[in-house]
Design an enzyme around this catalytic site. Structure first.
Site: not given
Lengths: 384, 384
Positions: B159, B324, B357
């Site tokens: 991320s 995701d 995610h």
């Protein structure tokens, strides 16, 4: 936000009051019960050309004319009107504000009544009872009967409007010749419930919400309602629509500042939030989002969606948009499968669009052609 | 929310202070500048076995040990430790709190300094300068040099951590032998900026935010920060993960009430929001989300991402997770294409997962095997 001090303008809506009221799913008797509505076109002598359009979460009955609060064109002006797919030269089109709404139908901002139906001189506010999609549909059925219509040529709706269309076909199969649920689902998903909950939390968090009694204080929870609208608005657009519209464009010239609206997309969302609070009531938002969350047509029929439509005489057009991630095509396919299992007459189309959930409100020629053809064929079959 | 009155606990973080400070992208000289960090394992004599792990938006340096505020296991305990894929028996693992964070590195809740570096006896608050992902990386570079390490065996992050990993490879190619950007992108999309903006709007809307000076009033904008966390949390999960975890399960027995947490998913989100406020600073949240929004590595290189890596000696593992939707696989493919155009040595894997995610934080054996193999191969190549 200077709008914080304003309240919603009072508009003299066209409406019909049912003194006997409506028995809600929750067990509450809501009496009297009013339905605000608008019609377009002329009802034919056989009363066979009536189409009911059901509006979405933040929609209203001003389908194809200037919205009296915003002054903007009706939300489905592109598709409803003379010579348009929902042709008001041929059809008599009805649109009613949903029960629990804030545009004249009985809802949180209307006067509260006691068990005997006496006005209490204050709005319902958070005392307004929980309503369901089925309650909204039952209220519309009363309106349709009041207008002298036994069977609707069609019930049409997108998003929450599509939920109502499905519920109409399930509750009153003999009263719905054709049904077009668009960009919708037979139940609200966990993700959709979660997004709604963020909006509700933002409204509850706003001190101007005053535990729902903002009307008493002459305040409105502008910031909370605005945040709720912002998050909802993201879910209405596709990633590619957002990118095409805004990309990473900076709103001002200066980069690397700590302004609150540096990116164009932020400025747009803030605008969406701040205009919304001028036309929508926070308690209605809470009421209607809850109704959507509770919607689960299969659960109401022993877990099998097809049972909701067993032996239905209604013909269906199920439509979805490829980039809609709020009500993805898979949900429409599930509806279509259930209808097929129920031996219903059903067409399903997935429309290519990169505009996300909002596509059903926009100029989408392929969608308009499909809906227009479906209605025209239905009208031909009925002899309209 | 009773937490509204609490402030973040003071923890005595391990940190190094750089009196000379750091020149930020914004032009501001931030001096002194402190970096709080943790290390695991032992640095070998050749100083060749160091791996830097970069944390995500709400992460911290407590990678593989009990987090001192929450008392919970470190956020990557599943993957970092003796015998684990990031094997602390073999590697010396470093994790630093990002610049602008709230766990000991210089950030909005640390003491503000004037142009001469003198403490002003108050926190930075909203006067903390805008920082970028590159600023965060430059601060980490100072820490790595302070630890006597010239070249890192690897820089890894998921991320926002992946953004930092990419930025490391772009800024210091000779100091990064291997780089693993995971579940990330080379720029923040319009949709991601929009979701961040909802969170920021919710924080700004909270009267306890006090225009950023909540620290002065002994308050924290708990409701706003909680709403920000709720909306972010939805984006971390896939639709199917939410459905599997919660579906449409009701939290209590009573249906059709107007409770605030009727569905299990709502209760869960509210819990996520209310625990978050005990460990995270609102001004840090604003600072760091802005840094992510500004990240655009291609724009920094004339619009061509491959130029950021031209002639790079670094080897890359790019990894994404199939479900995701915050950092979709397409973003990882774009990184991989750019690296390929730059003639870099790059492997790309899309991992099948329905966890969204968040998958990069969870027990995903295929991902762990791939990352472990990549690191082990890199270590072999270096002779660790």
């Amino acid at each position: 936000m200077s709008e914080a001090a304003t309240t919603l303008p009072d508009v003299d809506h066209q409406r019909v009051v049912f003194p006997e009221g409506l028995a809600l799913d929750s067990g509450v008797m809501l009496a009297p019960m009013a339905v605000a509505y608008r019609t377009y076109g002329t009802l034919n002598e056989a009363r066979s050309n009536a189409i009911l359009v059901c509006h979405a979460l933040t929609g209203d009955q001003y389908l194809a004319e200037t919205q009296p609060v915003t002054g903007k064109p009706g939300w489905w002006s592109t598709i409803v009107g003379p010579g348009k797919p929902i042709d008001t030269d041929r059809y008599f089109v009805i649109c009613a504000n949903v029960l629990g709404g804030c545009m004249g139908s009985t809802g949180p901002r209307e006067e509260m009544t006691d068990a005997e139906g006496r006005g209490l001189g204050r709005p319902w506010g958070t005392d307004f009872p929980t309503v369901t999609i089925a309650d909204m549909v039952r209220a519309q059925k009363k309106l349709v009967e009041h207008l002298g219509i036994e069977r609707l040529l069609a019930v049409i709706g997108g998003s929450m409007g599509g939920m109502q269309a499905l519920q109409w076909a399930a509750l009153y199969p003999r009263s719905v010749f054709a049904c077009a649920p668009i960009a919708t689902a037979a139940h609200h998903s966990a993700q959709n419930i979660a997004f709604h909950e963020v909006g509700r939390a933002a409204i509850h968090a706003d001190p101007d919400f005053c535990h729902g009694a903002y009307w008493r204080e002459g305040r409105i929870p502008a910031q909370g309602l605005s945040v709720a609208r912002m998050v909802a608005h993201i879910t209405y657009l596709s990633e590619s629509a957002l990118t095409r519209k805004f990309g990473r464009r900076l709103q001002g010239a200066k980069a690397l500042t700590f302004l609150e609206d540096v990116f164009a997309v932020e400025s747009y969302l803030r605008h969406q939030g701040s205009t919304f609070i001028r036309r929508f009531d926070a308690n209605s938002y809470l009421t209607i989002t809850r109704a959507m969350d509770y919607f689960d047509l299969a659960a109401d029929h022993g877990g099998d969606l097809s049972r909701a439509f067993h032996g239905t005489p209604t013909r269906f057009l199920v439509a979805s948009f490829s980039s809609d991630w709020l009500f993805p095509t898979a949900e429409s396919r599930a509806i279509t499968r259930a209808l097929t299992r129920a031996a219903a007459r059903v067409s399903f189309i997935e429309l290519e669009s990169d505009k996300g959930h909002d596509a059903f409100l926009l100029d989408e020629p392929e969608f308009h052609a499909a809906l227009g053809g479906f209605l025209s064929g239905s009208a031909d079959a009925v002899g309209v």
